[in-house]
Design an enzyme around this catalytic site. Structure first.
Site, short mmCIF file in Angstrom:
data_model
loop_
_atom_site.label_atom_id
_atom_site.label_comp_id
_atom_site.label_asym_id
_atom_site.label_seq_id
_atom_site.Cartn_x
_atom_site.Cartn_y
_atom_site.Cartn_z
N ARG A 4 105.51 110.57 63.59
CA ARG A 4 106.21 109.31 63.33
C ARG A 4 107.68 109.48 63.67
NH1 ARG A 4 104.68 107.23 57.33
NH2 ARG A 4 106.93 106.95 57.27
N ARG A 29 110.29 99.33 45.96
CA ARG A 29 110.94 100.58 46.31
C ARG A 29 112.34 100.66 45.74
NH1 ARG A 29 108.34 102.65 50.93
NH2 ARG A 29 109.40 104.40 51.88
N ARG A 31 115.39 109.88 53.57
CA ARG A 31 114.42 109.10 52.80
C ARG A 31 114.20 109.70 51.41
NH1 ARG A 31 110.50 109.86 57.10
NH2 ARG A 31 108.76 109.07 55.89
N ARG A 42 103.43 116.72 59.52
CA ARG A 42 102.51 115.56 59.52
C ARG A 42 102.46 114.90 60.90
NH1 ARG A 42 103.53 110.96 55.10
NH2 ARG A 42 105.46 110.49 56.21
N LYS A 82 100.51 109.70 48.97
CA LYS A 82 100.38 108.33 48.49
C LYS A 82 99.47 107.48 49.39
CE LYS A 82 104.32 106.34 48.92
NZ LYS A 82 104.35 105.28 49.91
P1 ADP Z 1 107.59 106.78 53.54
O1 ADP Z 1 107.11 106.54 52.15
O2 ADP Z 1 107.12 108.07 54.11
O3 ADP Z 1 109.07 106.59 53.71
P2 ADP Z 1 106.53 104.21 54.45
O4 ADP Z 1 105.51 104.06 55.50
O5 ADP Z 1 106.20 103.75 53.07
O6 ADP Z 1 106.93 105.73 54.52
O7 ADP Z 1 107.87 103.43 54.88
C1 ADP Z 1 108.50 103.69 56.12
C2 ADP Z 1 109.83 102.96 56.20
O8 ADP Z 1 109.61 101.54 56.10
C3 ADP Z 1 110.82 103.25 55.07
O9 ADP Z 1 111.58 104.41 55.30
C4 ADP Z 1 111.69 101.99 55.10
O10 ADP Z 1 112.61 102.00 56.17
C5 ADP Z 1 110.68 100.90 55.39
N1 ADP Z 1 110.10 100.32 54.14
C6 ADP Z 1 108.80 100.36 53.73
N2 ADP Z 1 108.65 99.74 52.55
C7 ADP Z 1 109.87 99.28 52.21
C8 ADP Z 1 110.37 98.57 51.09
N3 ADP Z 1 109.57 98.19 50.08
N4 ADP Z 1 111.69 98.28 51.06
C9 ADP Z 1 112.51 98.64 52.05
N5 ADP Z 1 112.12 99.32 53.13
C10 ADP Z 1 110.81 99.64 53.22
#
Ligand code: ADP
Length: 227
Positions: free
Chosen positions: A170, A100, A181, A137, A25
């Site tokens: 990460r 999300r 997740r 990753r 993504k």
């Molecule tokens: P991934 O899709 O691999 O989980 P992201 O970089 O999109 O990684 O997000 C990392 C973390 O940031 C998520 O696991 C969550 O804790 C937080 N996060 C990101 N976007 C949101 C969102 N829209 N709502 C709630 N938590 C979020």
């Protein structure tokens, strides 16, 4: 009325990109944002920037992220409304990581209006494939470029080929946090994806295969929608 063809005055392009963790993504979002000349707004990147700044909010967010959990809908709505109010978002945006949850999807529609979203793209990659991708990753802590162990020299050397920054895993890419997740993606994010489907705003693209071919498929779906 005066006709104009300047790209900067074209109508805004507003896109959402969905996909489970490791679906590619982020990579595709960067390319699409460049192609459509809109800001790439990644809530994960914004939260990681807050963590890096060491603010109190950043510390709270770090604990939630490291556990693989979600920051509250209310906090996320605040973050995204502020970001979308910035001048560069006037010509459109590409949201990566938001919404999300179904609540966030409804909050976004309340914020930008029912016809304020052009298209939601779902990059579809099976869970078995993404688990392997994420645990190998590695990411540059300076510029955010991602690398894969066993494929990219920068992942094993720890030095980013693009900017020379440190390449690390990460904190939330451990197997336990990744499984958590993925569970949350299935239970909370998939309902939001389906909701966009019910609104007639969703296109699903197969995310397994050559990244260039996937980028082309995504662009074709968007161009078809924009007309
Ligand atoms: P991934 O899709 O691999 O989980 P992201 O970089 O999109 O990684 O997000 C990392 C973390 O940031 C998520 O696991 C969550 O804790 C937080 N996060 C990101 N976007 C949101 C969102 N829209 N709502 C709630 N938590 C979020």
């Amino acid at each position: 009325m005066e006709a104009t063809t300047a790209a900067t005055e074209a109508r805004p392009v507003r896109l959402l990109v969905f996909g489970r963790q490791g679906a590619g993504k982020g990579t595709q979002a960067v390319r699409l944002a460049e192609r459509y000349e809109v800001p790439h707004i990644s809530t994960g990147d914004m939260l990681r920037a807050a963590v890096k700044d060491g603010t109190e909010f950043g510390l709270q967010a770090k604990a939630i992220m490291d556990a693989g959990q979600l920051v509250s809908d209310e906090v996320m709505l605040g973050i995204i409304s502020e970001r979308l109010a910035e001048p560069d978002a006037a010509r459109g945006w590409l949201l990566d990581g938001f919404p999300r949850t179904e609540q966030q999807a409804k909050d976004l529609v309340a914020l930008v209006g029912a016809d304020g979203i052009d298209l939601a793209l779902d990059l579809d990659v099976p869970e078995s494939v993404v688990l392997e991708r994420i645990t190998t990753r590695r990411v540059c802590s300076e510029c955010g470029t991602t690398y894969s162990l066993g494929r990219d020299e920068s992942a094993s050397s720890g030095t980013c080929a693009k900017c020379g920054g440190g390449v690390v895993q990460r904190d939330d890419d451990t197997e336990a946090a990744v499984r958590k997740r993925l569970d949350i993606y299935a239970s909370q994010t998939l309902p939001a994806v389906r909701w966009f489907g019910e609104q007639g705003l969703l296109v699903t693209i197969d995310g397994v295969g050559d990244p260039d071919a996937i980028a082309t498929a995504l662009a074709e779906a968007i161009d078809a929608r924009l007309g």
